[in-house]
Write a protein that holds these residues in place. Structure first.
Motif, PDB file in Angstrom:
ATOM      1  N   LEU A 111      51.218  40.836  45.804  1.00  0.00           N
ATOM      2  CA  LEU A 111      51.866  40.803  44.500  1.00  0.00           C
ATOM      3  C   LEU A 111      51.120  41.542  43.397  1.00  0.00           C
ATOM      4  CD1 LEU A 111      52.963  37.044  44.348  1.00  0.00           C
ATOM      5  CD2 LEU A 111      54.436  39.022  44.740  1.00  0.00           C
ATOM      6  N   LEU A 112      49.803  41.688  43.531  1.00  0.00           N
ATOM      7  CA  LEU A 112      48.995  42.126  42.395  1.00  0.00           C
ATOM      8  C   LEU A 112      48.295  43.455  42.663  1.00  0.00           C
ATOM      9  CD1 LEU A 112      47.249  38.734  41.517  1.00  0.00           C
ATOM     10  CD2 LEU A 112      49.405  39.641  40.625  1.00  0.00           C
ATOM     11  N   PRO A 113      47.911  44.150  41.596  1.00  0.00           N
ATOM     12  CA  PRO A 113      47.066  45.331  41.762  1.00  0.00           C
ATOM     13  C   PRO A 113      45.753  44.951  42.443  1.00  0.00           C
ATOM     14  CG  PRO A 113      47.925  45.207  39.525  1.00  0.00           C
ATOM     15  CD  PRO A 113      48.264  43.904  40.185  1.00  0.00           C
ATOM     16  N   ASP A 114      45.196  45.890  43.170  1.00  0.00           N
ATOM     17  CA  ASP A 114      43.996  45.596  43.966  1.00  0.00           C
ATOM     18  C   ASP A 114      42.868  45.027  43.120  1.00  0.00           C
ATOM     19  OD1 ASP A 114      45.349  46.540  46.148  1.00  0.00           O
ATOM     20  OD2 ASP A 114      44.350  48.494  46.197  1.00  0.00           O
ATOM     21  N   GLU A 115      42.640  45.598  41.941  1.00  0.00           N
ATOM     22  CA  GLU A 115      41.514  45.175  41.117  1.00  0.00           C
ATOM     23  C   GLU A 115      41.665  43.721  40.667  1.00  0.00           C
ATOM     24  OE1 GLU A 115      39.186  46.481  36.990  1.00  0.00           O
ATOM     25  OE2 GLU A 115      40.818  47.719  37.784  1.00  0.00           O
ATOM     26  N   LEU A 116      42.861  43.341  40.242  1.00  0.00           N
ATOM     27  CA  LEU A 116      43.074  41.963  39.806  1.00  0.00           C
ATOM     28  C   LEU A 116      43.003  41.006  40.983  1.00  0.00           C
ATOM     29  CD1 LEU A 116      43.724  39.916  37.625  1.00  0.00           C
ATOM     30  CD2 LEU A 116      46.156  40.415  37.957  1.00  0.00           C
ATOM     31  N   ALA A 117      43.599  41.373  42.120  1.00  0.00           N
ATOM     32  CA  ALA A 117      43.528  40.520  43.301  1.00  0.00           C
ATOM     33  C   ALA A 117      42.075  40.277  43.704  1.00  0.00           C
ATOM     34  CB  ALA A 117      44.308  41.149  44.455  1.00  0.00           C
ATOM     35  N   THR A 131      51.999  38.619  37.564  1.00  0.00           N
ATOM     36  CA  THR A 131      52.811  39.734  38.048  1.00  0.00           C
ATOM     37  C   THR A 131      53.529  40.480  36.927  1.00  0.00           C
ATOM     38  OG1 THR A 131      54.687  38.246  38.416  1.00  0.00           O
ATOM     39  CG2 THR A 131      53.202  38.639  40.280  1.00  0.00           C
ATOM     40  N   HIS A 132      53.731  39.840  35.783  1.00  0.00           N
ATOM     41  CA  HIS A 132      54.446  40.442  34.652  1.00  0.00           C
ATOM     42  C   HIS A 132      53.621  40.275  33.371  1.00  0.00           C
ATOM     43  CE1 HIS A 132      57.593  39.836  37.636  1.00  0.00           C
ATOM     44  NE2 HIS A 132      58.397  40.631  36.945  1.00  0.00           N
ATOM     45  N   PRO A 133      52.408  40.833  33.350  1.00  0.00           N
ATOM     46  CA  PRO A 133      51.542  40.601  32.193  1.00  0.00           C
ATOM     47  C   PRO A 133      52.067  41.212  30.899  1.00  0.00           C
ATOM     48  CG  PRO A 133      50.592  42.264  33.625  1.00  0.00           C
ATOM     49  CD  PRO A 133      51.747  41.684  34.365  1.00  0.00           C
ATOM     50  N   HIS A 134      52.714  42.363  30.980  1.00  0.00           N
ATOM     51  CA  HIS A 134      53.206  42.988  29.751  1.00  0.00           C
ATOM     52  C   HIS A 134      54.318  42.148  29.122  1.00  0.00           C
ATOM     53  CE1 HIS A 134      51.136  46.387  31.696  1.00  0.00           C
ATOM     54  NE2 HIS A 134      50.940  46.819  30.464  1.00  0.00           N
TER      55      HIS A 134
END
Length: 246
Positions: free
Chosen positions: A140-146, A224-227
């Protein structure tokens, strides 16, 4: 210059303050973002979860800065219920309150659902649950955040006590005396959005109450929808900068 605002972000169960890693940049300058770990989670994994200890952590985060700076308190899932509980005990202290994925009355079928989840996690064990969450966040998430979330670790030990506290203590009526603006945010497919109208009606003393739906969002929509989530929270930041009505 815009008036500074302190925004305290409380994470959901199992996670940690790492879930908010992108929000300091999204909320922008002059916003002091504070992301405490709750007991039995993140850097506090060695501490037992009690409702009183969790509320003490919230209080430290709210009161830990310049007392002249307005404070917006926001929580996701477990963090949302704790934010509501803290606000109910300090109904005039905050400049804004945000409940994210925390507008289901935790009684009846909802309570049974979470007791079942807690039992399932107990049967699966820490290693299998950790691997399952790793796979979920990798998907679900970008690699860096995961990677940040996995590095911070998951808090499983506190789940029974945490959700028992939510189910036995938290009701929409806790919002009745809260005077600040109240923002209710939920994902479109979030199972904990079902009673949003009841929570909105309960906040009868609030300066205003608004409900926002994050389209296509699941319960983990703040990740998943931070913006979209930050855009909703910006309403609280803006309100906190406005002078209170006489």
């Amino acid at each position: 210059m815009p008036r500074p605002v302190r925004v305290v972000l409380l994470h959901g169960s199992q996670l940690s303050g790492a879930q908010w890693a992108r929000y300091e940049a999204l909320l922008g300058p002059d916003v002091d973002v504070v992301v405490p770990d709750l007991p039995a989670h993140g850097s506090r994994r060695g501490e037992p979860f009690t409702w009183e200890a969790a509320l003490a952590v919230v209080g430290e985060a709210v009161e830990g800065g310049d007392p002249s700076v307005p404070v917006v308190l926001v929580g996701h899932s477990l963090g949302g219920y704790l934010a509501m509980a803290w606000a109910s005990e300090h109904p005039t202290r905050l400049a804004g309150l945000g409940l994210l994925g925390a507008t289901a009355v935790p009684a009846g079928p909802g309570a049974a659902l979470y007791r079942g989840i807690a039992r399932l996690e107990g049967r699966l064990g820490v290693d299998r649950m950790s691997r399952a969450l790793d796979r979920q966040f990798d998907t679900l998430l970008p690699d860096e955040l995961a990677a940040l979330i996995k590095e911070a670790g998951y808090g499983f030990d506190g789940i029974p006590a945490a959700w028992d506290g939510v189910m036995t203590r938290c009701r929409p009526s806790m919002l009745a005396a809260v005077t600040c603006p109240v923002l209710l945010v939920a994902g479109q497919f979030d199972q904990l959005r079902v009673d949003a109208r009841r929570f909105a009606r309960a906040a009868r003393s609030a300066r205003w109450v608004r409900s926002v739906t994050v389209h296509h969002g699941l319960h983990v929509f703040p990740l998943t929808h931070p913006h979209d989530t930050a855009a909703a929270l910006w309403e609280l930041v803006t309100a906190a900068r406005e002078p209170a009505s006489p």
